[in-house]
Design an enzyme around this catalytic site. Structure first.
Site, PDB file in Angstrom:
ATOM      1  N   GLY A   2       0.849  -1.258  -0.056  1.00  0.00           N
ATOM      2  CA  GLY A   2       0.149  -0.055  -0.210  1.00  0.00           C
ATOM      3  C   GLY A   2       0.893   1.346  -0.091  1.00  0.00           C
ATOM      4  CG  LEU A   3       2.165   3.390   2.964  1.00  0.00           C
ATOM      5  CD1 LEU A   3       3.525   3.324   3.726  1.00  0.00           C
ATOM      6  CD2 LEU A   3       1.356   4.463   3.530  1.00  0.00           C
ATOM      7  CB  CYS A   4       1.047   3.373  -3.737  1.00  0.00           C
ATOM      8  SG  CYS A   4      -0.106   2.068  -3.810  1.00  0.00           S
ATOM      9  N   GLY A   5      -0.994   6.078  -2.379  1.00  0.00           N
ATOM     10  CA  GLY A   5      -2.057   6.954  -2.872  1.00  0.00           C
ATOM     11  C   GLY A   5      -3.397   6.286  -3.316  1.00  0.00           C
ATOM     12  CG  LEU A  10      -1.671   3.002  -8.607  1.00  0.00           C
ATOM     13  CD1 LEU A  10      -1.381   4.132  -9.668  1.00  0.00           C
ATOM     14  CD2 LEU A  10      -0.393   2.327  -8.115  1.00  0.00           C
TER      15      LEU A  10
END
Lengths: 305, 141
Positions: free
Chosen positions: A87-90, A92
């Site tokens: 995760g931690l990809c906005g 997306l």
């Protein structure tokens, strides 16, 4: 000055968070380059594959492969969904899933059932919660995905298509436009329209050499010498073509993941900086207020004496 | 005129070779093939083995491919190499693994999502307990 201490702890915790987001941002920035290099390296294969398929489409093929035949009744569709592992990809993954859900609802409204093959941890988890029929999954592809890791899931879907369990297959991934933009993208994988393959081979692709002989050849009828026969060769070529399309989607998605993470982490770092500034201001004010209060207490105490 | 033939060797993961060649020799499914310029259009599967490219200056280059496709046009030879050893039963095994992965993911009750859910429930229960405790104490007084 009871508040000051708490504010200081808060500032320190935000600073630590910023350290983490900064580090993630820089890691992603360097990984984008690698992912883009991978993308570039995989392009010649897909391009040449398209040319071969374009040639086959032009040539007199006596055999109609099921991948090339449009089926009239659609009772069940398959989705190959490429997502990230982490995760931690906005937004997306959620953008992609939202687009997908809208499409899936349309199919369901028409009474068409859905099979899903999930690539990446996020898609696997998401569609597990959704309770759709998941027939295959591949996760933990790492920074350098290999075609080998995808063979299994692709075969599951192709088998379903060959057996007539699904009538159409779609491929969904995040298209890497540039570092700032990634577009959720859904495209038809099967049946392969011969027209699309032709267009792709004739279109302005980044061909290294001009091919003067080929265009002249197209005018009259010709066919390949097939060894051992057209059927086996076509089976093989089309399967590899599908694999290369999915592989490319995975690479596009990988580049998108790093780009999205970099942007998300950059804005997180910026927000942390802003927060630290505000907190520092509050802290200084509290400190100043405490000093003023102390002075006035001393002064009034001295005056009372 | 054309005494050379263009040769591209690519795999899904990388471009391996491109350049002009006098002749390309590969192991097709039906046997060894030597492709000289102006060969008739041909398409075949490759067996695992060597692809030998004889360059314009007579120099030879060898590439190992673990299978793939060889396409011949009069002026162009294209080798689409596989990156992995492929066989029907190996593919079958990979497909089975993918299915099992999916089933395991569906059966697995301990992914991050559920841990978060359980934690939320735990926090709620703790809060309820605390409230009860407080209530009990206030009733005692």
């Amino acid at each position: 000055m009871a508040g000051a201490r708490e504010i200081r702890t808060k500032i320190r915790s935000v600073q630590n968070t910023r350290k983490v987001t900064r580090a993630l941002e820089m890691v992603s920035a360097s990984k984008i380059r690698k992912a883009q290099d991978l993308m570039k390296a995989s392009r010649p294969y897909a391009r040449l594959m398209r040319q071969v398929i374009g040639h086959i489409a032009h040539a007199n093929v006596e055999y109609r492969h099921p991948f090339l035949v449009e089926r009239e009744a659609v009772r069940r569709v398959g989705y190959v969904i490429v997502s990230t592992d982490r995760g931690l990809c906005g937004g997306l993954n959620s953008n992609l899933f939202r687009k997908l859900l809208a499409e899936m609802r349309e199919w369901q409204a028409k009474g068409v059932e859905i099979d899903v093959v999930a690539i990446g941890q996020k898609a696997t988890q998401f569609f597990k919660r959704l309770k759709v029929n998941m027939i295959g999954s591949a996760t933990h592809l790492g920074e350098r995905p290999k075609v080998e890791q995808l063979i299994g899931v692709i075969k599951v879907m192709l088998d379903a298509y060959n057996d007539g369990r699904v009538d159409r297959v779609f491929l969904c991934f995040n298209d890497f436009v540039n570092t700032m933009t990634q577009k959720p993208h859904v495209e038809a994988l099967l049946p392969l329209s011969a027209a699309a393959a032709e267009m792709a081979s004739a279109g302005p692709s980044e061909i290294n050499w001009p091919a003067p002989a080929l265009s002249a050849k197209r005018d009259h009828d010709w066919d390949y010498i097939y060894e051992p026969d057209a059927e086996t060769v076509l089976d093989h070529v089309l399967q590899r073509y599908i694999e290369s399309l999915v592989y490319q989607a995975v690479l596009e998605n990988l580049a998108s993941e790093h780009a999205a993470r970099m942007v998300a982490m950059k804005s997180a770092s910026d927000n942390a900086t802003k927060l630290i500034d505000t907190l520092t201001l509050i802290y200084n004010k509290a400190r100043q207020a405490a000093i003023t209060q102390e002075i006035s207490e001393i002064v009034s105490g001295a005056a009372a004496v | 005129m054309a005494s050379t033939i263009r040769c591209d060797i690519v795999s899904a993961e990388a471009e391996i070779f491109h350049g002009d060649a006098q002749m390309v020799v590969a192991t097709g499914e039906m046997g060894e093939l030597g492709i000289a310029p102006r060969h008739a259009p041909l398409i075949t599967r490759l067996k695992p083995g060597q692809v030998r490219v004889i360059l314009e200056n007579g120099e030879e280059q060898f590439f190992y491919v673990s299978g793939g496709i060889l396409e011949v046009q009069p002026q162009v030879v294209t080798v689409l190499a596989d990156t992995a050893i492929r066989a029907a039963d190996l593919d079958e095994a990979a497909a089975k693994r993918a299915k099992e992965d999916a089933e395991r993911a569906l059966a697995d009750r301990s992914d991050a999502m559920e841990i978060a859910e359980a934690q939320a429930k735990l926090a709620e229960a703790v809060a309820q307990l605390q409230a009860l405790e407080r209530l009990r104490r206030s009733l005692k007084h």
